[in-house]
Design an enzyme around this catalytic site. Structure first.
Site, PDB file in Angstrom:
ATOM      1  N   HIS A 139      16.974   1.588  -0.426  1.00 31.68           N
ATOM      2  CA  HIS A 139      16.433   2.636  -1.189  1.00 31.68           C
ATOM      3  C   HIS A 139      17.368   3.718  -1.154  1.00 31.68           C
ATOM      4  CE1 HIS A 139      14.091   5.271  -3.716  1.00 31.68           C
ATOM      5  NE2 HIS A 139      13.180   4.531  -4.070  1.00 31.68           N
ATOM      6  N   LEU A 189       5.580  -5.047  -6.995  1.00 31.35           N
ATOM      7  CA  LEU A 189       4.492  -5.490  -7.093  1.00 31.35           C
ATOM      8  C   LEU A 189       3.789  -6.129  -8.287  1.00 31.35           C
ATOM      9  CD1 LEU A 189       2.736  -1.532  -6.646  1.00 31.35           C
ATOM     10  CD2 LEU A 189       3.073  -3.232  -4.963  1.00 31.35           C
ATOM     11  N   ARG A 241      16.824  -6.018  -6.690  1.00 33.50           N
ATOM     12  CA  ARG A 241      15.745  -6.164  -7.543  1.00 33.50           C
ATOM     13  C   ARG A 241      15.522  -4.717  -8.255  1.00 33.50           C
ATOM     14  NH1 ARG A 241      10.990  -3.303  -6.540  1.00 33.50           N
ATOM     15  NH2 ARG A 241      11.698  -2.557  -4.492  1.00 33.50           N
ATOM     16  N   ARG A 276      20.083   0.477  -8.465  1.00 31.77           N
ATOM     17  CA  ARG A 276      19.803   1.094  -7.012  1.00 31.77           C
ATOM     18  C   ARG A 276      20.736   1.010  -6.085  1.00 31.77           C
ATOM     19  NH1 ARG A 276      13.783   0.012  -4.961  1.00 31.77           N
ATOM     20  NH2 ARG A 276      13.112   1.437  -6.633  1.00 31.77           N
ATOM     21  N   GLY A 287       6.226   3.864  -6.769  1.00 26.27           N
ATOM     22  CA  GLY A 287       6.618   3.792  -8.141  1.00 26.27           C
ATOM     23  C   GLY A 287       5.363   3.178  -9.046  1.00 26.27           C
ATOM     24  N   ALA A 320       0.969  -1.318  -0.049  1.00 24.13           N
ATOM     25  CA  ALA A 320      -0.046  -0.081  -0.102  1.00 24.13           C
ATOM     26  C   ALA A 320       0.936   1.056   0.040  1.00 24.13           C
ATOM     27  CB  ALA A 320      -0.914   0.020   1.194  1.00 24.13           C
ATOM     28  N   HIS A 357      14.628  -0.997   2.124  1.00 27.22           N
ATOM     29  CA  HIS A 357      13.312  -1.173   1.423  1.00 27.22           C
ATOM     30  C   HIS A 357      12.659  -2.485   1.039  1.00 27.22           C
ATOM     31  CE1 HIS A 357      10.479   1.131  -1.171  1.00 27.22           C
ATOM     32  NE2 HIS A 357      10.961   0.666  -2.478  1.00 27.22           N
ATOM     33  N   GLU A 412      12.219   4.366 -14.754  1.00 26.60           N
ATOM     34  CA  GLU A 412      12.801   4.318 -13.668  1.00 26.60           C
ATOM     35  C   GLU A 412      14.194   3.739 -13.833  1.00 26.60           C
ATOM     36  OE1 GLU A 412      10.616   2.462 -10.478  1.00 26.60           O
ATOM     37  OE2 GLU A 412       9.017   4.018 -10.539  1.00 26.60           O
TER      38      GLU A 412
HETATM   39  C1  SIN Z   1      10.347   4.088  -5.845  1.00 29.23           C
HETATM   40  O1  SIN Z   1       8.953   4.437  -6.077  1.00 29.23           O
HETATM   41  O2  SIN Z   1      11.177   4.261  -5.986  1.00 29.23           O
HETATM   42  C2  SIN Z   1      10.216   2.502  -5.311  1.00 29.23           C
HETATM   43  C3  SIN Z   1       9.977   1.632  -6.439  1.00 29.23           C
HETATM   44  C4  SIN Z   1      10.273   0.209  -6.044  1.00 29.23           C
HETATM   45  O3  SIN Z   1      11.095   0.218  -5.042  1.00 29.23           O
HETATM   46  O4  SIN Z   1       9.914  -0.662  -6.590  1.00 29.23           O
END
Ligand code: SIN
Length: 520
Positions: A236, A382, A376, A282, A53, A49, A341, A119
């Protein structure tokens, strides 16, 4: 079965967890009867929730599932299973159509096509979003509504598993569940789907709900399930550094829109670390920001020209979090720091969520389904929850009730708040973006002392597996960076381990459990 507990014998699928993976499993298992345990009020308390992203999915004419799979494999630093990545990305479009059918309001352009954003480490703009940074909440609202409307699905809110129940053959038969008010119920079921989320709450610095702290992984490990790659914890790069617990997130999509990372003097610093700059993978960006802060340069996300006046409509969650902390991101850079994260490691599963234990399935962040490797790819989580959650639900629904008696079990201990604080501080200090043997051994000492005082709390079991895995992996790969072993081994290996259910023998050598290191 210990007589002190209420008992419910249920010929259906018991789903532990009510984030996107759990509810996707529940909806796919229907019309078989399903009982879902939600640790908080339904729709609250899950990382899904909070996702800003969106869902990564190849939909545009210049993209394809195989290009998406290639990016997924590349980000995972040698540990993604290419066949699983191909399945994930090939089934992505159908999973997104399912979410749309449930009512998820993805952003569309004037022609009605889904808007797709860029992204980090994606070769194409392929992230389907909802109003900038609202995807997770909007998707969970839709999926929750669908689950509540399904007559085959029953939900217990404020209910969490305190032990997995097994029968004499070793098959998982259900769970000891604590309901509101401390009432303990032994629930037996034909199959159990574990969808309890990640490990953020094991750390003092996290972007996830603090109550999500590896309990499901710990319970599965205590039941004897194979755990894979536990040491891979994703940080993150751009949690907002306002001293909040959990830390609000500044979505990676901001960098996709052109926001820059700058030091306290206003100079961009990412180019010095990686030619891909702000859109490097990341782990690379997280380490650059970590070093920037450690050397006193400071780190800020400057979205003044990339987003500027559009902030309130373009990124409402980020905007609200900044304003609540007295900073207007239209006029000022946002202070950022890495925070936990996502957990790439977890309970090992096949492509249908089957774990190494009969009767137990796992999906979503608590699982290790082979698609995230050591790092990841953004917005693949998601997607994984929707694709592999549904696959696990469909497979679990085919299990026949074995009608065997569960063995007696006691609830696992909980950690007192002071012990949890000690654990979280140790994990953030010693098991972070950069690790070494000294720090990891110190964290292991804290965990062992807490285990001696508090027993086999699943949070401690999970933390111990992360730390022991990190000590045993004497290389740097993806999100796992060892200052004392900075090189990446030529041959990528997975780490796999199983806790014995009997008292464990003393670990050999340096006091660390041995892991099977199996080639990827
Ligand atoms: C983000 O919005 O930066 C996170 C997206 C993610 O962790 O997949």
């Amino acid at each position: 079965m210990a007589a002190a507990f209420d008992r419910l014998d249920f010929d259906g699928v018991l789903v532990l967890g009510a984030g996107l993976a759990g509810l996707s499993a529940a909806l796919a298992a229907s019309p078989r009867p399903v009982l879902v345990m939600s640790a908080a009020a339904l729709g609250d308390g899950c990382s899904s929730a909070w996702a800003q992203g969106g869902v990564a999915v190849a939909l545009s004419p210049d993209d394809s599932p195989s290009l998406h799979a290639q990016d997924t494999v590349a980000a995972g630093a040698g540990l993604v299973d290419p066949e699983r990545a191909a399945r994930l990305t090939a089934e992505g479009p159908e999973a997104v159509m399912r979410l749309i059918a449930f009512g998820a309001p993805f952003d569309r352009d004037a022609d009605g096509h889904l808007v797709q954003s860029l992204e980090a480490a994606h070769g194409r703009a392929r992230v389907a979003r909802v109003k900038g940074d609202q995807a997770g909440g909007a998707i969970m609202t839709a999926v929750t509504r669908a689950a509540l409307a399904d007559p085959a699905i029953d939900v217990w809110s404020q209910a969490r598993a305190r032990r997995l129940l097994k029968d004499a053959s070793g098959r998982v038969r259900g769970a000891l569940v604590e309901r509101e008010g401390g009432v303990m119920v032994a629930v037996t079921a034909s199959a159990v789907v574990l969808a309890t989320g990640g490990v953020g709450g094991l750390y003092a610095d996290t972007t996830t709900p603090a109550a999500v702290r590896g309990e499901g992984l710990g319970l599965a490990a205590q039941a004897g399930a194979v755990i894979t790659d536990a040491e891979f914890v994703q940080f993150h790069p751009t949690a907002m550094d306002f001293g909040q617990d959990p830390a609000p997130l500044a979505t990676e999509a901001l960098r996709g829109e052109g926001a820059r990372l700058i030091d306290r003097d206003g100079h961009p610093f990412m180019a010095a670390h990686d030619v891909r700059g702000e859109l490097a993978p990341r782990d690379v960006v997280a380490r650059a920001i970590h070093r920037q802060r450690a050397t006193g340069g400071g780190a800020f996300l400057d979205a003044r020209s990339a987003v500027g006046a559009h902030f309130p409509e373009a990124f409402p969650a980020v905007f609200a979090a900044c304003m609540a902390n007295g900073l207007d991101p239209r006029n000022a850079p946002i202070p950022v720091a890495p925070a936990v994260h996502y957990h790439m490691g977890g309970v090992e599963t096949d492509e249908d969520g089957r774990t190494s234990l009969a009767g137990l399935y796992a999906a979503g962040e608590c699982a290790s389904a082979g698609v995230h490797g050591a790092n990841r790819l953004a917005s693949n989580s998601l997607l994984e929850a929707a694709v592999f959650g549904a696959r696990a639900g469909r497979a679990a629904a085919l299990e026949v009730d074995p009608a065997t008696e569960p063995l007696a079990a006691r609830p696992a201990p909980d950690l007192a708040p002071s012990a949890l604080k000690r654990l979280r501080d140790a994990m953030s200090r010693d098991v972070g973006v950069e690790r070494d043997a000294g720090g990891l051994s110190r964290a292991l000492g804290v965990i062992r002392a807490l285990e001696a005082a508090h027993g086999d709390a699943p949070t401690l079991t999970c933390a111990r597996l992360i730390v022991e895995g990190a000590l045993a992996r004497r290389e740097s790969r993806g999100a796992h960076f060892r200052l004392d072993f900075p090189e990446t081994d030529a041959i990528p290996v997975h780490s796999r381990t199983t806790l014995t259910t009997a008292p464990e023998p003393a670990p050999p050598g340096d006091g660390v459990r041995s892991f099977d290191h199996v080639p990827a």
